[in-house]
Design a protein around this motif. Structure first.
Motif, PDB file in Angstrom:
ATOM      1  N   GLN A  39      42.251  44.376 -40.763  1.00 36.35           N
ATOM      2  CA  GLN A  39      42.554  43.146 -39.987  1.00 36.35           C
ATOM      3  C   GLN A  39      41.847  42.976 -38.887  1.00 36.35           C
ATOM      4  O   GLN A  39      42.156  43.969 -37.933  1.00 36.35           O
ATOM      5  CB  GLN A  39      44.122  42.998 -40.012  1.00 36.35           C
ATOM      6  N   LYS A  43      41.751  37.278 -37.190  1.00 36.43           N
ATOM      7  CA  LYS A  43      41.082  37.136 -38.574  1.00 36.43           C
ATOM      8  C   LYS A  43      42.327  37.421 -39.681  1.00 36.43           C
ATOM      9  O   LYS A  43      43.305  38.100 -39.014  1.00 36.43           O
ATOM     10  CB  LYS A  43      40.038  37.831 -38.763  1.00 36.43           C
ATOM     11  N   GLU A  44      42.257  37.075 -40.776  1.00 31.37           N
ATOM     12  CA  GLU A  44      43.440  37.385 -41.677  1.00 31.37           C
ATOM     13  C   GLU A  44      42.775  38.722 -42.273  1.00 31.37           C
ATOM     14  O   GLU A  44      41.765  39.125 -42.126  1.00 31.37           O
ATOM     15  CB  GLU A  44      43.239  36.090 -42.940  1.00 31.37           C
ATOM     16  N   ARG A  45      44.249  39.263 -42.745  1.00 30.57           N
ATOM     17  CA  ARG A  45      44.049  40.575 -43.296  1.00 30.57           C
ATOM     18  C   ARG A  45      43.437  40.370 -44.764  1.00 30.57           C
ATOM     19  O   ARG A  45      43.348  39.490 -45.377  1.00 30.57           O
ATOM     20  CB  ARG A  45      45.400  41.216 -43.721  1.00 30.57           C
TER      21      ARG A  45
END
Length: 125
Positions: A39, A43-45
């Motif tokens: 991650q 930002k998204e994982r």
């Protein structure tokens, strides 16, 4: 459930290598599919790699295929991520993950149900 502790992160120049380790506690480690996600800030994982309990099936995100290698040692309750040819865009917190199931495919972070705290990897240009 399994508890996960990562190590091996750090600062490296672009083109360099790092090896991450994830030590797991729990007698059922050898039955879990293990993986790595990452991650970056804001930002998204995202999914990075996964390896089934026997090591018979391995999955990689397209962004790391050919550069990263996941492996595991069930005798040591440890999973590894060897990262070569690192790029600045690989900079992120890398998080060890586990799945009590064995799915037909792994390609997203939500495929896992247990998580470590993460280790920071920073790649400078």
């Amino acid at each position: 459930q399994v508890q996960l502790v990562e190590s091996g992160g750090g600062l490296v120049q672009a083109g360099g290598s790092l090896r991450l380790s994830c030590a797991a506690s729990g007698r059922t480690f050898s039955t879990y599919t293990m993986g790595w996600c990452r991650q970056a800030p804001g930002k998204e994982r995202e999914f990075v790699a996964a390896i089934t309990w026997s090591g018979g099936r391995i999955y990689y995100a397209n962004s790391v295929k050919g550069r990263f290698t996941i492996s595991r040692d069930n005798a040591k309750n440890t999973v590894y991520l060897q990262m070569n040819s690192l790029k600045p865009e690989d900079t992120a917190v890398y998080i060890c993950a586990a799945d009590a199931l064995t799915r037909l495919n792994y390609y997203k972070a939500t495929d896992f149900d247990s998580w470590g705290q993460g280790t920071q990897v920073t790649v400078s240009s």
